[in-house]
Design an enzyme around this catalytic site. Structure first.
Site, PDB file in Angstrom:
ATOM      1  N   GLY A 124      -7.134  -0.860   2.557  1.00  0.00           N
ATOM      2  CA  GLY A 124      -4.966  -0.684   3.238  1.00  0.00           C
ATOM      3  C   GLY A 124      -5.298   0.154   4.660  1.00  0.00           C
ATOM      4  N   GLY A 165      -0.369   9.359   9.762  1.00  0.00           N
ATOM      5  CA  GLY A 165      -0.109   8.961   7.923  1.00  0.00           C
ATOM      6  C   GLY A 165       0.169  10.282   7.836  1.00  0.00           C
ATOM      7  CE  LYS A 222      -0.019   4.443  13.399  1.00  0.00           C
ATOM      8  NZ  LYS A 222      -1.307   4.814  13.162  1.00  0.00           N
ATOM      9  CD  GLU A 266       6.137  14.723  10.638  1.00  0.00           C
ATOM     10  OE1 GLU A 266       6.501  14.631   9.888  1.00  0.00           O
ATOM     11  OE2 GLU A 266       5.262  14.015  10.321  1.00  0.00           O
ATOM     12  N   GLY A 297      -3.423   5.429   4.502  1.00  0.00           N
ATOM     13  CA  GLY A 297      -3.889   5.286   3.265  1.00  0.00           C
ATOM     14  C   GLY A 297      -2.144   5.315   2.098  1.00  0.00           C
ATOM     15  CE  LYS A 303       2.240   1.614  12.141  1.00  0.00           C
ATOM     16  NZ  LYS A 303       1.028   2.408  10.692  1.00  0.00           N
ATOM     17  CB  ALA A 353      15.025  17.788  -2.953  1.00  0.00           C
ATOM     18  CB  THR A 359      -1.313   0.061   1.611  1.00  0.00           C
ATOM     19  OG1 THR A 359      -1.019  -0.915   0.633  1.00  0.00           O
ATOM     20  CG2 THR A 359      -1.694   1.206   1.290  1.00  0.00           C
TER      21      THR A 359
HETATM   22  P1  NAP Z   1       1.468  -4.126   2.732  1.00  0.00           P
HETATM   23  O1  NAP Z   1       0.265  -3.420   2.127  1.00  0.00           O
HETATM   24  O2  NAP Z   1       1.352  -5.575   3.311  1.00  0.00           O
HETATM   25  O3  NAP Z   1       2.826  -3.667   2.219  1.00  0.00           O
HETATM   26  C1  NAP Z   1       4.118  -4.707   2.400  1.00  0.00           C
HETATM   27  C2  NAP Z   1       5.057  -5.319   1.702  1.00  0.00           C
HETATM   28  O4  NAP Z   1       6.356  -5.287   1.428  1.00  0.00           O
HETATM   29  C3  NAP Z   1       4.974  -5.786   0.058  1.00  0.00           C
HETATM   30  O5  NAP Z   1       5.376  -5.331  -0.319  1.00  0.00           O
HETATM   31  C4  NAP Z   1       5.867  -7.155   0.701  1.00  0.00           C
HETATM   32  O6  NAP Z   1       6.275  -8.182  -0.745  1.00  0.00           O
HETATM   33  C5  NAP Z   1       6.766  -6.576   1.215  1.00  0.00           C
HETATM   34  N1  NAP Z   1       6.957  -7.344   1.937  1.00  0.00           N
HETATM   35  C6  NAP Z   1       7.224  -8.051   3.098  1.00  0.00           C
HETATM   36  N2  NAP Z   1       8.307  -8.367   3.754  1.00  0.00           N
HETATM   37  C7  NAP Z   1       9.064  -8.570   2.680  1.00  0.00           C
HETATM   38  C8  NAP Z   1      10.170  -9.302   3.211  1.00  0.00           C
HETATM   39  N3  NAP Z   1      10.359 -10.246   4.063  1.00  0.00           N
HETATM   40  N4  NAP Z   1      11.254  -9.182   2.211  1.00  0.00           N
HETATM   41  C9  NAP Z   1      10.690  -8.374   1.167  1.00  0.00           C
HETATM   42  N5  NAP Z   1       9.859  -7.475   0.905  1.00  0.00           N
HETATM   43  C10 NAP Z   1       8.828  -7.701   1.592  1.00  0.00           C
HETATM   44  O7  NAP Z   1       2.286  -2.779   4.414  1.00  0.00           O
HETATM   45  P2  NAP Z   1       1.327  -1.194   3.994  1.00  0.00           P
HETATM   46  O8  NAP Z   1      -0.140  -1.195   4.299  1.00  0.00           O
HETATM   47  O9  NAP Z   1       2.310  -0.871   3.056  1.00  0.00           O
HETATM   48  O10 NAP Z   1       2.880  -1.286   5.366  1.00  0.00           O
HETATM   49  C11 NAP Z   1       4.102  -0.878   4.917  1.00  0.00           C
HETATM   50  C12 NAP Z   1       4.708  -0.437   6.927  1.00  0.00           C
HETATM   51  O11 NAP Z   1       3.681   1.666   6.424  1.00  0.00           O
HETATM   52  C13 NAP Z   1       4.263  -0.957   7.741  1.00  0.00           C
HETATM   53  O12 NAP Z   1       5.532  -0.347   8.857  1.00  0.00           O
HETATM   54  C14 NAP Z   1       2.494  -0.012   8.083  1.00  0.00           C
HETATM   55  O13 NAP Z   1       2.521  -0.510   9.638  1.00  0.00           O
HETATM   56  C15 NAP Z   1       3.519   1.155   8.163  1.00  0.00           C
HETATM   57  N6  NAP Z   1       2.231   2.209   7.343  1.00  0.00           N
HETATM   58  C16 NAP Z   1       0.886   2.241   6.785  1.00  0.00           C
HETATM   59  C17 NAP Z   1       0.266   2.744   7.000  1.00  0.00           C
HETATM   60  C18 NAP Z   1      -1.249   2.705   5.483  1.00  0.00           C
HETATM   61  O14 NAP Z   1      -2.191   3.414   5.400  1.00  0.00           O
HETATM   62  N7  NAP Z   1      -1.164   1.434   4.815  1.00  0.00           N
HETATM   63  C19 NAP Z   1       0.220   4.047   6.982  1.00  0.00           C
HETATM   64  C20 NAP Z   1       1.161   4.450   8.213  1.00  0.00           C
HETATM   65  C21 NAP Z   1       2.087   3.691   7.821  1.00  0.00           C
HETATM   66  P3  NAP Z   1       3.962  -8.528  -1.537  1.00  0.00           P
HETATM   67  O15 NAP Z   1       3.653  -7.436  -2.019  1.00  0.00           O
HETATM   68  O16 NAP Z   1       4.485  -9.163  -2.638  1.00  0.00           O
HETATM   69  O17 NAP Z   1       3.441  -9.097  -0.907  1.00  0.00           O
HETATM   70  N1  HSE Z   2      -3.419   0.347  10.590  1.00  0.00           N
HETATM   71  C1  HSE Z   2      -2.894   1.729  10.459  1.00  0.00           C
HETATM   72  C2  HSE Z   2      -4.041   2.703  10.694  1.00  0.00           C
HETATM   73  C3  HSE Z   2      -2.123   2.078   9.457  1.00  0.00           C
HETATM   74  O1  HSE Z   2      -5.493   2.572  10.495  1.00  0.00           O
HETATM   75  O2  HSE Z   2      -4.209   3.678  11.796  1.00  0.00           O
HETATM   76  C4  HSE Z   2      -1.756   4.150   9.603  1.00  0.00           C
HETATM   77  O3  HSE Z   2      -0.593   4.488  10.656  1.00  0.00           O
END
Ligand code: NAP
Ligand code: HSE
Length: 437
Positions: A187, A134, A205, A129, A302, A105, A33, A13
């Site tokens: 997501g 988010g 957080k 950040e 998101g 986080k 930048a 995502t």
């Molecule tokens: P996600 O959609 O599950 O994406 C994770 C990605 O990492 C996928 O592409 C996955 O590969 C890859 N991956 C996982 N383990 C791996 C490994 N061991 N080696 C290589 N690639 C690997 O997660 P996300 O929602 O983007 O979240 C990512 C981070 O951002 C997390 O720390 C989350 O807490 C943080 N975050 C998320 C949001 C949100 O809104 N989603 C907001 C703020 C922060 P595949 O695609 O092949 O499965």
């Molecule tokens: N799962 C987290 C949320 C993603 O719903 O706030 C953003 O950090």
């Protein structure tokens, strides 16, 4: 000047959002930048998976080590999540002298102290950040914009999934499981959604926010965490009748005795702006001694809102690539040797007001017993509501709002109330914060 090369760990995502934003806004970002920014290499578990964004020109690999060891990569962006592989990869990147940007986080809250020490030793930056709220630039706001203040307290809706669930339950009477599934589809939710529902994600957080607000080391294990699973639609409706909204809040407050660090469902007067933050939106209210209260609002989860914060961090890193490492903005806002050991308070010492809901026998004298117990613990009542019995029920719901009291006294009172023969089941307790400045 040559473009800065980015290595991307994760194409999910947030990884996808980051690729899209960097591509779409490349020209504007370069103007800001001072150099172009190019994603040289990216990793995912399955690189053949169809993606909804354009990966042409990016070397794709299933080997994350190839990213952190890539000789041309200046900045590693960690977006795979979790704390095992992510920690190892981030430490490897730092050891290789690469700057790191992360949205993780859990990683920062649990391992930030050692990560920042390693980064300081190597003279590289670790920017995070996107890890809190988010797309809202709350880290920068507290670390830089409010640097002239003593931060007294902050309170935030810092989990988008949880806020989305509570809003849908209130507005549409939706089923908890259905709304959670929708948050996952969009997501918003963590890989393990119990992190969202049980308040663990918000605790990660809040731990980060408290450190940069008060200049204390990261202490995730001391954060009190309570989820939203026990909140019923009844509680939501009674709260509205009394002029309140229930929000899953993270609260950090500096007191004379130490720091309160707590995540739990909280009743907030509905007239407060923060009580009207709905859906996936997040908001953080920060009270500084000089500025007074300030409120930061925006999308808490998101793809592109989070990517907005990730890309801003990459731009920050690019801007300071040539700056003296000693003069960069410190990771936790305070100089590393200036962090202080303020104690994190046990919940028994935390002072707040309460909403109590109990099922009482529909007979005389019951309320007198309850109020006698509350008075015995020095707890004064702000409001009381007794509802009609439901159909043939022999009990009636009673709702009590208390004034502020120490949690330890309230624990004792609740134990005594639950032991009464005239009380059925457990007392539901929701903490109540007026959040006036
Ligand atoms: P996600 O959609 O599950 O994406 C994770 C990605 O990492 C996928 O592409 C996955 O590969 C890859 N991956 C996982 N383990 C791996 C490994 N061991 N080696 C290589 N690639 C690997 O997660 P996300 O929602 O983007 O979240 C990512 C981070 O951002 C997390 O720390 C989350 O807490 C943080 N975050 C998320 C949001 C949100 O809104 N989603 C907001 C703020 C922060 P595949 O695609 O092949 O499965
Ligand atoms: N799962 C987290 C949320 C993603 O719903 O706030 C953003 O950090």
């Amino acid at each position: 000047m040559k473009p800065v090369k980015v290595g991307l760990l994760g194409l999910g995502t947030v990884g996808g959002g980051t690729v899209s934003v960097l591509q779409r806004n490349a020209e504007e970002i370069q103007r800001r930048a001072g150099r172009g920014i190019e994603i040289a290499i990216a990793t995912a578990r399955d690189v053949s998976k169809p993606r909804s964004f354009d990966t042409s020109g990016i070397e794709l690999t299933t080997d994350p080590q190839a990213v952190v060891n890539h000789p041309d990569v200046d900045v590693v962006v960690e977006l795979i999540g979790g704390t095992d592989a992510a920690l190892e990869l981030v430490m490897q990147a730092i050891n290789n002298g690469k700057h790191v940007v992360t949205a993780n986080k859990a990683l920062i809250a649990k391992h930030g102290n050692e990560i920042f020490a390693a980064a300081q030793g190597k003279g590289v930056m670790v920017a995070f950040e996107a890890a809190v709220a988010g797309g809202i630039p709350i880290i920068k706001a507290i670390r830089e914009g409010l640097a002239g203040n003593q931060i007294e307290w902050l309170a935030g809706i810092i989990n988008g999934t949880g806020n989305f669930i509570l809003t849908e339950m209130r507005d549409n009477g939706s089923d908890f499981a259905d709304v959670l599934a929708e948050a996952q589809r969009l997501g918003y939710a963590e890989a393990d959604p119990t992190f969202d529902v049980e308040g663990i994600d918000a605790a990660h957080k809040l731990t980060i926010l408290a450190s940069i607000a008060f200049g204390i080391p990261l202490q995730f294990e001391k954060c009190y965490t309570e989820g939203i699973g026990h909140i019923t639609r009844e509680d939501v409706v009674y709260a509205e009748e009394l002029g309140y909204r229930i929000k899953h809040l993270g609260v950090a407050r500096r007191t004379d005795k130490g720091v309160e660090l707590r995540v739990h469902p909280t009743m907030i007067p509905e007239r407060r702006l923060i009580a009207n933050v709905d859906g996936v939106m997040n908001a953080v209210l920060v009270k500084g001694d000089a500025v007074g209260p300030t409120l930061y609002y925006g999308a808490g989860a998101g793809a592109e809102p989070t990517a907005s914060a990730v890309v801003a961090d990459v731009v920050d890193v690019v801007r300071v690539l040539t700056a003296d490492p000693e003069n960069r903005v410190p990771h936790l806002a305070f100089q590393p040797d200036q962090l202080v050991d303020l104690p994190i308070l046990p919940m028994a010492d935390v002072e707040t007001a309460y909403y109590l809901r109990m099922e009482v026998s529909d007979q005389s004298g019951v309320l007198a017993e309850v109020t006698r117990i509350l008075a015995g613990q020095g707890i004064s009542i702000e409001a009381m509501l007794q509802k009609e019995p439901n159909g043939d029920a022999v009990t009636v719901p009673v709702i009590i709002l208390s004034h502020r009291v120490c949690e330890g006294q309230m624990d004792t009172a609740i134990c005594q109330i639950e032991a009464l023969d005239t009380i059925q089941g457990k007392v539901t307790r929701i903490r109540l914060e007026v959040l006036d400045a």
